[in-house]
Design a protein around this motif. Sequence first.
Motif, PDB file in Angstrom:
ATOM      1  N   LEU A 189      43.130  26.452  43.610  1.00 48.91           N
ATOM      2  CA  LEU A 189      42.435  27.056  42.480  1.00 48.91           C
ATOM      3  C   LEU A 189      42.774  28.548  42.453  1.00 48.91           C
ATOM      4  O   LEU A 189      43.070  29.144  43.496  1.00 48.91           O
ATOM      5  CB  LEU A 189      40.918  26.893  42.598  1.00 48.91           C
ATOM      6  N   ARG A 190      42.681  29.128  41.272  1.00 48.06           N
ATOM      7  CA  ARG A 190      42.895  30.567  41.136  1.00 48.06           C
ATOM      8  C   ARG A 190      41.687  31.165  40.441  1.00 48.06           C
ATOM      9  O   ARG A 190      41.372  30.791  39.302  1.00 48.06           O
ATOM     10  CB  ARG A 190      44.151  30.854  40.325  1.00 48.06           C
ATOM     11  N   LEU A 191      41.033  32.066  41.112  1.00 48.46           N
ATOM     12  CA  LEU A 191      39.879  32.749  40.551  1.00 48.46           C
ATOM     13  C   LEU A 191      40.316  34.095  39.976  1.00 48.46           C
ATOM     14  O   LEU A 191      41.268  34.704  40.458  1.00 48.46           O
ATOM     15  CB  LEU A 191      38.820  32.981  41.619  1.00 48.46           C
ATOM     16  N   SER A 192      39.594  34.543  38.963  1.00 51.53           N
ATOM     17  CA  SER A 192      39.878  35.845  38.388  1.00 51.53           C
ATOM     18  C   SER A 192      38.575  36.574  38.090  1.00 51.53           C
ATOM     19  O   SER A 192      37.522  35.956  37.908  1.00 51.53           O
ATOM     20  CB  SER A 192      40.709  35.720  37.115  1.00 51.53           C
ATOM     21  N   CYS A 193      38.675  37.887  38.023  1.00 55.04           N
ATOM     22  CA  CYS A 193      37.503  38.718  37.758  1.00 55.04           C
ATOM     23  C   CYS A 193      37.986  39.989  37.087  1.00 55.04           C
ATOM     24  O   CYS A 193      38.813  40.708  37.652  1.00 55.04           O
ATOM     25  CB  CYS A 193      36.775  39.035  39.060  1.00 55.04           C
ATOM     26  N   ALA A 194      37.482  40.260  35.902  1.00 49.18           N
ATOM     27  CA  ALA A 194      37.867  41.456  35.166  1.00 49.18           C
ATOM     28  C   ALA A 194      36.841  42.555  35.384  1.00 49.18           C
ATOM     29  O   ALA A 194      35.637  42.322  35.262  1.00 49.18           O
ATOM     30  CB  ALA A 194      38.000  41.139  33.680  1.00 49.18           C
ATOM     31  N   LEU A 233      38.439  46.330  46.264  1.00 46.45           N
ATOM     32  CA  LEU A 233      37.804  45.209  45.567  1.00 46.45           C
ATOM     33  C   LEU A 233      37.740  44.021  46.510  1.00 46.45           C
ATOM     34  O   LEU A 233      38.609  43.869  47.381  1.00 46.45           O
ATOM     35  CB  LEU A 233      38.604  44.851  44.318  1.00 46.45           C
ATOM     36  N   GLY A 234      36.740  43.175  46.298  1.00 45.95           N
ATOM     37  CA  GLY A 234      36.579  42.069  47.215  1.00 45.95           C
ATOM     38  C   GLY A 234      36.140  40.780  46.554  1.00 45.95           C
ATOM     39  O   GLY A 234      35.542  40.803  45.465  1.00 45.95           O
ATOM     40  N   TRP A 235      36.471  39.682  47.205  1.00 44.58           N
ATOM     41  CA  TRP A 235      35.958  38.364  46.847  1.00 44.58           C
ATOM     42  C   TRP A 235      35.005  37.927  47.957  1.00 44.58           C
ATOM     43  O   TRP A 235      35.327  38.021  49.139  1.00 44.58           O
ATOM     44  CB  TRP A 235      37.086  37.350  46.693  1.00 44.58           C
ATOM     45  N   TYR A 236      33.862  37.449  47.541  1.00 41.12           N
ATOM     46  CA  TYR A 236      32.831  37.006  48.462  1.00 41.12           C
ATOM     47  C   TYR A 236      32.501  35.551  48.150  1.00 41.12           C
ATOM     48  O   TYR A 236      32.785  35.058  47.061  1.00 41.12           O
ATOM     49  CB  TYR A 236      31.554  37.840  48.281  1.00 41.12           C
ATOM     50  N   LYS A 241      45.541  45.038  33.754  1.00 41.98           N
ATOM     51  CA  LYS A 241      44.483  44.206  33.186  1.00 41.98           C
ATOM     52  C   LYS A 241      43.127  44.472  33.829  1.00 41.98           C
ATOM     53  O   LYS A 241      42.136  43.818  33.482  1.00 41.98           O
ATOM     54  CB  LYS A 241      44.841  42.729  33.351  1.00 41.98           C
ATOM     55  N   ASN A 242      43.083  45.400  34.792  1.00 34.91           N
ATOM     56  CA  ASN A 242      41.840  45.671  35.525  1.00 34.91           C
ATOM     57  C   ASN A 242      41.228  44.377  36.065  1.00 34.91           C
ATOM     58  O   ASN A 242      40.015  44.144  35.974  1.00 34.91           O
ATOM     59  CB  ASN A 242      40.810  46.378  34.628  1.00 34.91           C
ATOM     60  N   THR A 243      42.084  43.553  36.615  1.00 35.10           N
ATOM     61  CA  THR A 243      41.665  42.220  37.048  1.00 35.10           C
ATOM     62  C   THR A 243      42.073  41.986  38.500  1.00 35.10           C
ATOM     63  O   THR A 243      43.151  42.408  38.934  1.00 35.10           O
ATOM     64  CB  THR A 243      42.289  41.140  36.155  1.00 35.10           C
ATOM     65  N   VAL A 244      41.207  41.319  39.227  1.00 36.81           N
ATOM     66  CA  VAL A 244      41.515  40.915  40.592  1.00 36.81           C
ATOM     67  C   VAL A 244      41.522  39.388  40.637  1.00 36.81           C
ATOM     68  O   VAL A 244      40.740  38.735  39.939  1.00 36.81           O
ATOM     69  CB  VAL A 244      40.504  41.504  41.591  1.00 36.81           C
ATOM     70  N   TYR A 245      42.433  38.850  41.428  1.00 34.76           N
ATOM     71  CA  TYR A 245      42.608  37.411  41.519  1.00 34.76           C
ATOM     72  C   TYR A 245      42.414  36.944  42.964  1.00 34.76           C
ATOM     73  O   TYR A 245      42.598  37.709  43.912  1.00 34.76           O
ATOM     74  CB  TYR A 245      44.014  37.004  41.064  1.00 34.76           C
ATOM     75  N   LEU A 246      42.070  35.677  43.098  1.00 36.08           N
ATOM     76  CA  LEU A 246      42.055  35.048  44.411  1.00 36.08           C
ATOM     77  C   LEU A 246      42.743  33.693  44.267  1.00 36.08           C
ATOM     78  O   LEU A 246      42.198  32.778  43.643  1.00 36.08           O
ATOM     79  CB  LEU A 246      40.635  34.869  44.944  1.00 36.08           C
TER      80      LEU A 246
END
Length: 114
Positions: free
Chosen positions: A17-22, A33-36, A74-79
Amino acid sequence: VQLQAFGGGFVQAGGSLRLSCAFSGSIFSAGALGWYRQAPGKQRELVASISRSGSTGYVDSVKGRFTISRDAAKNTVYLQMDSLKPEDTAVYYCNLAPARKAYWGQGTLVTVSS
């Protein structure tokens, strides 16, 4: 400002899966930046982080399987999550690292079946 993560879903073990966050521009450039994630009955934990210079860090349980990245345009972080395991099942959130309480959103649910 609540940060919204997208991309969760139901996947079988071994899947991806690929998560995104703008982020807004000001937050995106504020720092690392972090993913929790928070699994049922467990505390929320930081699983991956990326600094402004691109340096990354991962919790041991996801090393070699998860990849965090950021797109400044895009000011976006992905996981990117590969080789998913049932123990990766959790609600995943994005935030700064260290996190800011005001930025917690609802997260996105990732469910991995065995």
